[in-house]
Design an enzyme around this catalytic site. Structure first.
Site, PDB file in Angstrom:
ATOM      1  N   GLY A  50     -14.165  21.411   5.862  1.00  0.00           N
ATOM      2  CA  GLY A  50     -12.707  21.492   5.745  1.00  0.00           C
ATOM      3  C   GLY A  50     -12.014  22.346   6.789  1.00  0.00           C
ATOM      4  N   ASN A  90     -10.529  21.168   9.373  1.00  0.00           N
ATOM      5  CA  ASN A  90      -9.260  20.477   9.655  1.00  0.00           C
ATOM      6  C   ASN A  90      -8.247  20.702   8.537  1.00  0.00           C
ATOM      7  OD1 ASN A  90      -9.224  18.789  12.248  1.00  0.00           O
ATOM      8  ND2 ASN A  90     -11.267  18.405  11.429  1.00  0.00           N
ATOM      9  N   ASN A  95      -5.947   9.504  10.017  1.00  0.00           N
ATOM     10  CA  ASN A  95      -7.335   9.952  10.145  1.00  0.00           C
ATOM     11  C   ASN A  95      -7.486  10.723  11.448  1.00  0.00           C
ATOM     12  OD1 ASN A  95     -10.227   9.938   9.557  1.00  0.00           O
ATOM     13  ND2 ASN A  95     -10.416   8.455  11.227  1.00  0.00           N
ATOM     14  N   HIS A 117     -10.197  11.461  14.328  1.00  0.00           N
ATOM     15  CA  HIS A 117     -11.500  10.988  14.825  1.00  0.00           C
ATOM     16  C   HIS A 117     -11.878  11.799  16.065  1.00  0.00           C
ATOM     17  CE1 HIS A 117     -14.828   8.272  15.455  1.00  0.00           C
ATOM     18  NE2 HIS A 117     -14.519   8.299  16.744  1.00  0.00           N
TER      19      HIS A 117
HETATM   20  C1  GRF Z   1     -14.355  16.481  12.153  1.00  0.00           C
HETATM   21  O1  GRF Z   1     -15.041  16.524  13.365  1.00  0.00           O
HETATM   22  C2  GRF Z   1     -13.595  15.192  12.051  1.00  0.00           C
HETATM   23  O2  GRF Z   1     -13.100  14.742  13.255  1.00  0.00           O
HETATM   24  C3  GRF Z   1     -14.691  14.285  11.581  1.00  0.00           C
HETATM   25  O3  GRF Z   1     -15.404  15.061  10.639  1.00  0.00           O
HETATM   26  C4  GRF Z   1     -15.288  16.427  10.960  1.00  0.00           C
HETATM   27  C5  GRF Z   1     -14.761  17.158   9.764  1.00  0.00           C
HETATM   28  O4  GRF Z   1     -14.867  18.532   9.892  1.00  0.00           O
HETATM   29  N1  GRF Z   1     -14.200  13.015  11.161  1.00  0.00           N
HETATM   30  P1  GRF Z   1     -14.146  19.496   8.861  1.00  0.00           P
HETATM   31  O5  GRF Z   1     -14.648  19.159   7.467  1.00  0.00           O
HETATM   32  O6  GRF Z   1     -12.672  19.328   8.990  1.00  0.00           O
HETATM   33  O7  GRF Z   1     -14.594  20.880   9.265  1.00  0.00           O
END
Ligand code: GRF
Length: 219
Positions: free
Chosen positions: A24, A26, A120, A122
């Site tokens: 998490g 992000n 999303n 990516h």
């Molecule tokens: C990120 O690299 C995102 O781009 C990918 O999964 C990862 C998630 O990381 N789809 P986090 O859970 O936000 O640390």
């Protein structure tokens, strides 16, 4: 179509639902963005995780954000999970659903119902290194295998395909000699993902993103 017209004209905050499968970071970038004013007119109304043990759920709790976990493993079949998931999502009445490292394939009905209201993040520059099988560390492994010198991240709207929806923002990141997938993943997160995800949400929350002919345009 101008995304979030309704919310801006009624001047209420954009209700964000964040779906996560991992640590998490992000999600944390969104929480921080709201906290320090990089994201305005938005609030996180719920975090949904497909795993009870995700650290993302602790981040939610620490920040007073309601959360729930729901996994396909808890249901007899995919259809039952899809219905339960969609019911849970609808119950939050989100204006925007953010997939922040969410590894569950969405019910098709959901992508239709929430057209241009699901985004999303990516970890590559779409259309490179994306689509089926390209997720998490695998993306960075493929980048290093191919030897490209520039990678990055993309925020896009979600449609019925995998990483095929309208692109909102992208940011490039240099690949450096000696990179491992882990080192590159960290750089892409720090320099790109945690920057453009809050920025895209801020733009949407303030009516700055329009989708026309399958492409995003800044307002
Ligand atoms: C990120 O690299 C995102 O781009 C990918 O999964 C990862 C998630 O990381 N789809 P986090 O859970 O936000 O640390």
């Amino acid at each position: 179509m101008l995304i979030s017209d309704d919310t801006t004209t009624k001047s209420r905050k954009l209700r964000i639902l964040v779906c996560v499968s991992g640590g998490g970071t992000n999600l944390q970038a969104i929480i921080d963005g709201i906290g320090d004013g990089r994201i305005t007119n938005a609030e996180i109304v719920c975090v949904i995780s497909n795993n009870k043990k995700n650290y993302a759920l602790i981040r939610a709790e620490e920040n007073g954000i309601p959360s729930l976990s729901i996994s396909p493993k808890d249901y007899a079949d995919r259809e039952q999970f899809n219905q339960a998931f969609l019911d849970a999502v609808n119950g939050m009445q989100p204006d925007l659903i953010v997939l922040a490292g969410f590894l569950v394939v969405l019910p098709e009905e959901m992508t239709v119902q929430y057209r241009n209201r699901i985004i999303n993040i990516h970890p590559s520059l779409i259309p490179s290194f994306c689509g089926k099988g390209y997720y998490g560390l695998k993306v960075h492994e493929k980048v290093l295998e191919r030897g490209v010198k520039v990678t990055g991240a993309t925020v896009h709207f979600v449609d019925e395909g995998t990483d095929t929806g309208p692109i909102i923002l992208q940011k490039a990141v240099e690949v450096e000699d000696g990179d491992t997938p882990e080192i590159l993943q960290k750089r892409v997160m720090e320099q790109a993902e945690w920057v453009i995800l809050p920025e895209a949400i801020h733009m949407i929350a303030n009516g700055k993103v329009a989708v026309e002919d399958g492409k995003c345009r800044r307002k």
